[in-house]
Design a protein around this motif. Sequence first.
Motif, short mmCIF file in Angstrom:
data_model
loop_
_atom_site.label_atom_id
_atom_site.label_comp_id
_atom_site.label_asym_id
_atom_site.label_seq_id
_atom_site.Cartn_x
_atom_site.Cartn_y
_atom_site.Cartn_z
N ALA A 169 0.83 -1.21 0.00
CA ALA A 169 0.00 0.00 0.00
C ALA A 169 0.87 1.26 0.00
CB ALA A 169 -0.93 -0.01 1.21
N LYS A 170 1.92 1.26 0.78
CA LYS A 170 2.82 2.42 0.81
C LYS A 170 3.52 2.60 -0.53
CE LYS A 170 3.64 2.55 5.75
NZ LYS A 170 4.60 2.36 6.85
N LYS A 171 3.95 1.51 -1.11
CA LYS A 171 4.66 1.56 -2.39
C LYS A 171 3.74 2.03 -3.52
CE LYS A 171 7.22 -1.40 -5.58
NZ LYS A 171 7.63 -2.78 -5.87
N GLU A 172 2.49 1.53 -3.53
CA GLU A 172 1.56 1.82 -4.61
C GLU A 172 0.57 2.94 -4.27
OE1 GLU A 172 -0.31 -1.86 -5.79
OE2 GLU A 172 1.64 -2.81 -6.23
N HIS A 173 0.70 3.52 -3.06
CA HIS A 173 -0.19 4.60 -2.60
C HIS A 173 -1.66 4.21 -2.71
CE1 HIS A 173 3.35 7.05 -2.27
NE2 HIS A 173 3.66 6.74 -3.53
N LYS A 174 -1.97 3.06 -2.11
CA LYS A 174 -3.33 2.54 -2.10
C LYS A 174 -3.81 2.41 -0.66
CE LYS A 174 -3.26 -0.39 -6.25
NZ LYS A 174 -3.48 -1.77 -6.72
N ASN A 175 -5.12 2.35 -0.49
CA ASN A 175 -5.70 2.01 0.79
C ASN A 175 -5.77 0.49 0.89
OD1 ASN A 175 -6.10 4.65 1.76
ND2 ASN A 175 -7.95 4.84 0.53
N ILE A 176 -6.09 0.01 2.09
CA ILE A 176 -6.08 -1.43 2.38
C ILE A 176 -7.49 -1.86 2.80
CG2 ILE A 176 -5.09 -3.22 3.88
CD1 ILE A 176 -2.73 -1.21 4.34
N MET A 177 -7.87 -3.05 2.37
CA MET A 177 -9.09 -3.68 2.87
C MET A 177 -8.68 -5.00 3.52
SD MET A 177 -12.48 -5.31 1.11
CE MET A 177 -11.78 -6.96 1.10
N VAL A 178 -8.97 -5.13 4.81
CA VAL A 178 -8.66 -6.35 5.54
C VAL A 178 -9.97 -7.07 5.85
CG1 VAL A 178 -7.64 -7.34 7.63
CG2 VAL A 178 -6.66 -5.26 6.66
N MET A 179 -10.05 -8.33 5.44
CA MET A 179 -11.20 -9.15 5.80
C MET A 179 -10.76 -10.13 6.88
SD MET A 179 -13.64 -11.71 3.65
CE MET A 179 -14.83 -12.73 4.53
N VAL A 180 -11.42 -10.04 8.03
CA VAL A 180 -11.17 -10.99 9.11
C VAL A 180 -12.26 -12.05 9.02
CG1 VAL A 180 -10.95 -11.32 11.60
CG2 VAL A 180 -10.20 -9.16 10.55
N GLU A 181 -11.83 -13.29 8.90
CA GLU A 181 -12.78 -14.39 8.78
C GLU A 181 -12.49 -15.45 9.83
OE1 GLU A 181 -12.33 -16.93 5.23
OE2 GLU A 181 -10.52 -15.80 4.81
N GLY A 182 -13.46 -16.30 10.06
CA GLY A 182 -13.29 -17.44 10.95
C GLY A 182 -13.16 -18.70 10.12
#
Length: 129
Positions: free
Chosen positions: A31-44
Motif C-alpha cells: 500500500a505504501k509503495k503503490e499509494h493505495k488504501n487497504i481492505m482487511v477481511m477478518v474471517e473465521g
Amino acid sequence: MKKIILSMLLLSGALLALDWVKDIETAVQIAKKEHKNIMVMVEGEHCRWCKKMKGRTLSDDTVEKRLEKYVVVKVFREDGNAMAQLPPVDGVPTIFFMKENKAILEDIVGYFNVEDFISYIDDVEKKAK
C-alpha cells in the motif's frame, strides 16, 4: 460452442479475481509503495457467513473492479499475530478499510450483499479524500 463460451467465462472470472495478500505487514508495504488504501477481511475458519461474503459479494465482478484500487488481505480471527495488529473484532466477517498508515477509515461486521457493500466502498472513498 458451449465449451468455448464456458472456457471464456471461466478465464474472464480468473482474470478479474482479486489478488489477496496473506498478511497485514505485506499489505502495508504494498500500500505504501503503490499509494493505495487497504481492505482487511477478518474471517473465521468455520464461518459460513464469511464463505458467503467471499463467494457472493467479494467475487462479484463489480465489487472486484472497485476493489482493484485497494490492497486486499484476508486474515483468520484465530491468527493471534494478525489480530494483534487490528482493533478488537466482535464477530466475523469483519472488514476494515484503512489507509496505508493503518488508520481506520471504516469497519463493517457481518455479511453484506453486493449493493450494500458497494455503498460502503463509496463511503470509504469519500472519507479517504
